[in-house]
Design an enzyme around this catalytic site. Structure first.
Site, PDB file in Angstrom:
ATOM      1  CG  ASP A  55      -0.369   0.216   2.531  1.00  0.00           C
ATOM      2  OD1 ASP A  55       0.875   0.357   2.616  1.00  0.00           O
ATOM      3  OD2 ASP A  55      -1.119   0.284   3.531  1.00  0.00           O
ATOM      4  CG  HIS A  56      -0.746   4.760   1.536  1.00  0.00           C
ATOM      5  ND1 HIS A  56      -1.793   3.869   1.625  1.00  0.00           N
ATOM      6  CD2 HIS A  56      -0.715   5.420   2.722  1.00  0.00           C
ATOM      7  CE1 HIS A  56      -2.375   3.995   2.810  1.00  0.00           C
ATOM      8  NE2 HIS A  56      -1.733   4.931   3.490  1.00  0.00           N
TER       9      HIS A  56
ATOM     10  CB  CYS B 280       0.779  -2.435   4.869  1.00  0.00           C
ATOM     11  SG  CYS B 280       0.763  -3.466   6.346  1.00  0.00           S
TER      12      CYS B 280
ATOM     13  CB  THR C 192       2.276  -2.571  10.910  1.00  0.00           C
ATOM     14  OG1 THR C 192       1.113  -3.107  10.245  1.00  0.00           O
ATOM     15  CG2 THR C 192       1.919  -1.263  11.593  1.00  0.00           C
ATOM     16  N   GLY C 193       3.204  -4.133   8.192  1.00  0.00           N
ATOM     17  CA  GLY C 193       3.312  -5.522   7.704  1.00  0.00           C
ATOM     18  C   GLY C 193       2.183  -6.389   8.246  1.00  0.00           C
TER      19      GLY C 193
ATOM     20  N   GLY D  33      -1.449  -5.527   8.593  1.00  0.00           N
ATOM     21  CA  GLY D  33      -2.724  -5.499   7.875  1.00  0.00           C
ATOM     22  C   GLY D  33      -2.664  -6.276   6.574  1.00  0.00           C
TER      23      GLY D  33
ATOM     24  CG  HIS E   8      10.386 -24.042  11.580  1.00  0.00           C
ATOM     25  ND1 HIS E   8      10.482 -24.062  12.959  1.00  0.00           N
ATOM     26  CD2 HIS E   8      11.579 -24.509  11.121  1.00  0.00           C
ATOM     27  CE1 HIS E   8      11.673 -24.517  13.321  1.00  0.00           C
ATOM     28  NE2 HIS E   8      12.362 -24.780  12.222  1.00  0.00           N
TER      29      HIS E   8
ATOM     30  NE  ARG F 206       3.195   4.941   7.453  1.00  0.00           N
ATOM     31  CZ  ARG F 206       1.882   5.157   7.404  1.00  0.00           C
ATOM     32  NH1 ARG F 206       1.086   4.608   8.309  1.00  0.00           N
ATOM     33  NH2 ARG F 206       1.365   5.911   6.455  1.00  0.00           N
TER      34      ARG F 206
ATOM     35  NE  ARG G 150      13.040 -29.959  11.320  1.00  0.00           N
ATOM     36  CZ  ARG G 150      12.926 -29.270  12.450  1.00  0.00           C
ATOM     37  NH1 ARG G 150      12.277 -29.770  13.477  1.00  0.00           N
ATOM     38  NH2 ARG G 150      13.490 -28.085  12.560  1.00  0.00           N
ATOM     39  CG  HIS G 151       8.417 -27.754  10.290  1.00  0.00           C
ATOM     40  ND1 HIS G 151       7.983 -27.587  11.585  1.00  0.00           N
ATOM     41  CD2 HIS G 151       9.767 -27.642  10.315  1.00  0.00           C
ATOM     42  CE1 HIS G 151       9.033 -27.359  12.364  1.00  0.00           C
ATOM     43  NE2 HIS G 151      10.128 -27.387  11.611  1.00  0.00           N
TER      44      HIS G 151
ATOM     45  NE  ARG H  23       4.652 -30.000  13.702  1.00  0.00           N
ATOM     46  CZ  ARG H  23       5.897 -30.143  14.158  1.00  0.00           C
ATOM     47  NH1 ARG H  23       6.912 -29.629  13.486  1.00  0.00           N
ATOM     48  NH2 ARG H  23       6.119 -30.809  15.259  1.00  0.00           N
TER      49      ARG H  23
HETATM   50  C1  RB5 Z   1      -2.009   2.770   6.467  1.00  0.00           C
HETATM   51  O1  RB5 Z   1      -2.021   4.012   7.087  1.00  0.00           O
HETATM   52  C2  RB5 Z   1      -1.684   1.693   7.494  1.00  0.00           C
HETATM   53  O2  RB5 Z   1      -2.746   1.532   8.391  1.00  0.00           O
HETATM   54  C3  RB5 Z   1      -1.394   0.387   6.799  1.00  0.00           C
HETATM   55  O3  RB5 Z   1      -0.325   0.571   5.941  1.00  0.00           O
HETATM   56  C4  RB5 Z   1      -0.973  -0.783   7.668  1.00  0.00           C
HETATM   57  O4  RB5 Z   1       0.048  -0.444   8.535  1.00  0.00           O
HETATM   58  C5  RB5 Z   1      -2.034  -1.575   8.268  1.00  0.00           C
HETATM   59  O5  RB5 Z   1      -1.787  -2.622   8.879  1.00  0.00           O
END
Ligand code: RB5
Length: 147
Positions: free
Chosen positions: A8-9, A65, A67-68, A70, A98, A109, A131-132, A135
């Site tokens: 995303d942005h 994104c 945080t990675g 969402g 694994h 970010r 071996r995994h 699962r």
């Molecule tokens: C976008 O502002 C932000 O919420 C998205 O990139 C992400 O971090 C969501 O998990």
């Protein structure tokens, strides 16, 4: 090897760094967007990358994104996707060994270019451990129960 990239942005600036790295190292990839810092919705890009992996012959996807988190949650809604948000080299390696992750997610970010490249290299060097498999089969079993 064919890699799908999507973000995303908030992940876009890091995606551009990953793009440059892949170009420099002559690794085959397709960039499924987004292509600017204009606000977009990460589930759309998760879905596009999932299609690339499941239906278009890409070996794996790198998704980003802010945080990675969402974009991983969204990708993991797609049957057959195992997306791992990773924050260090060991997690990147273990996600492949694994968990047989077919997507790795970075927080644009949260992660420097150097960290992301080190994690990507660790993921690419790793091999899924047999071996995994049982699962992984159970994860697939849960998907079958749901849909
Ligand atoms: C976008 O502002 C932000 O919420 C998205 O990139 C992400 O971090 C969501 O998990």
């Amino acid at each position: 090897m064919k890699i799908a990239l999507a973000s995303d942005h908030a992940g876009y600036p890091l995606k551009e760094e990953i793009r440059s790295y892949l170009e420099e190292h002559k690794v085959n990839f397709t960039d499924f967007g987004t292509y600017s810092t204009d606000s977009v919705d990460y589930p759309d890009f998760a879905r596009r990358a999932a299609r690339a992996v499941l239906e278009e012959g890409f070996d794996f996807a790198v998704i980003m994104c802010g945080t990675g988190i969402g974009i991983s949650i969204a990708a993991n809604k797609v049957k057959g996707i195992r997306a791992a948000p990773v924050t260090n080299v060991e997690l990147a390696r273990l996600a492949k060994e694994h968990n047989h992750a077919n997507m790795i997610a970075f927080g644009g970010r949260q992660t420097t270019k150097e960290e992301a490249i080190a994690m990507l290299e660790a993921y690419m060097k790793a091999t899924p451990e047999e071996r995994h498999q049982k699962r992984i089969d159970k994860i697939t079993g849960i998907e079958e129960e749901q849909r």
